[in-house]
Write an enzyme that holds these catalytic residues in place. Structure first.
Site, PDB file in Angstrom:
ATOM      1  CG  ASP A 102      45.033  37.745  37.479  1.00  0.00           C
ATOM      2  OD1 ASP A 102      45.026  38.021  36.270  1.00  0.00           O
ATOM      3  OD2 ASP A 102      44.529  38.469  38.341  1.00  0.00           O
ATOM      4  CG  ASN A 131      37.479  42.786  46.845  1.00  0.00           C
ATOM      5  OD1 ASN A 131      38.202  43.167  45.922  1.00  0.00           O
ATOM      6  ND2 ASN A 131      37.381  41.509  47.188  1.00  0.00           N
ATOM      7  CG  HIS A 191      40.554  41.981  43.711  1.00  0.00           C
ATOM      8  ND1 HIS A 191      39.366  41.299  43.642  1.00  0.00           N
ATOM      9  CD2 HIS A 191      40.782  42.428  42.457  1.00  0.00           C
ATOM     10  CE1 HIS A 191      38.914  41.340  42.399  1.00  0.00           C
ATOM     11  NE2 HIS A 191      39.738  42.020  41.661  1.00  0.00           N
ATOM     12  CD  GLU A 229      39.632  38.357  46.016  1.00  0.00           C
ATOM     13  OE1 GLU A 229      39.384  39.542  46.344  1.00  0.00           O
ATOM     14  OE2 GLU A 229      39.022  37.782  45.103  1.00  0.00           O
TER      15      GLU A 229
END
Ligand code: F6R
Length: 240
Positions: free
Chosen positions: A67, A139, A141, A146
């Site tokens: 990313d 979380n 990801h 996400e």
């Protein structure tokens, strides 16, 4: 899925580095999928040390990073994932920089609805990723996929969630400076890799890691669970 629990972050990173070095030694044209973030810093240090010690040749290696942020200002270049990789790994090994790929160049503009699926084509044309290194978000990801991400997702422009922006603000002067958009490989792009090494360190990662280890199916609320039935996933963690 193989889960390896070790006593320290350093021991885990050494172990992951050994797997990667073994691949590079046996496959001079290996294609690596690489991650950024605090999780992988020791791994890249270990890779540099082992490279110097064993005289490892990276000249035929290519890499694809997971990313990159969109919309960094010129004076924020040192927050880019390109800068992170150059300074933490690429500048210290003899990899050919033209073989190191990111889904977007730092100063390029991107629109939220723009497709970057040709990144997946590039990966495919390079022969596919031999080893993909992964961290994991609190979380759940994976890359910047996400909660709510589709298991069929390819590389695309994504919005970062408030919790990821907050977590990543530790690298910026203030939270408002954290970009809101990134280009990220998708879950499908990641699942296409031949081997996955996921590193997870510290209590903050326990909930997400347990969701993955205990997963029996994909739960879009925890994107990491997409990995549950990958044929060659190694999780290396200091969590007992
Ligand atoms: C970065 C990436 C992210 C990180 C994750 C964990 O390229 O893909 O998914 O792996 O946000 O970040 P750290 O390692 O900083 O806890």
């Amino acid at each position: 899925m193989k889960v390896i629990r070790m006593d320290s972050k350093l021991a885990c990173s050494e172990h992951a580095a050994d797997i990667i070095v073994h691949e590079i030694k046996h496959n001079h044209k290996a294609v690596l999928g690489l991650a950024t973030g605090s999780t992988v810093e020791d791994l890249y240090d270990c890779l540099i040390k082992k490279t110097q010690h064993d005289n490892i040749d990276w000249s035929g290696i290519s890499s694809f990073n997971l990313d990159e942020y969109v919309g960094l200002k010129e004076n924020e270049y040192d927050q880019s994932y390109r800068y992170f990789m150059d300074s933490k790994l690429f500048d210290h090994v003899n990899i050919n920089k033209s073989n190191t790929n990111f889904p977007i160049k730092v100063n390029d503009k991107a629109e939220a609805n723009q497709s970057f699926a040709n990144y997946d084509e590039l990966i495919k044309n390079a022969g596919g990723i031999d080893i993909q290194v992964l961290g994991i978000g609190n979380n759940g990801h994976i890359a910047f996929n996400e909660p709510g991400s589709s298991i069929d997702s390819l590389t695309r422009c994504v919005q970062l969630t408030p919790s990821t922006i907050k977590a990543n603000s530790r690298f910026f002067a203030k939270e408002e400076d954290v970009p809101k958009l990134a280009i990220s490989m998708g879950l499908k792009s990641i699942l296409n890799a031949k081997k996955l090494i996921l590193l997870a360190f510290g209590e903050n990662k326990r909930e997400a890691l347990n969701k993955l280890i205990n997963a029996k199916s994909f739960d879009p609320n925890w994107p990491c669970t997409c990995l549950y039935n990958h044929k060659d996933l190694i999780i290396i963690t200091d969590l007992k």
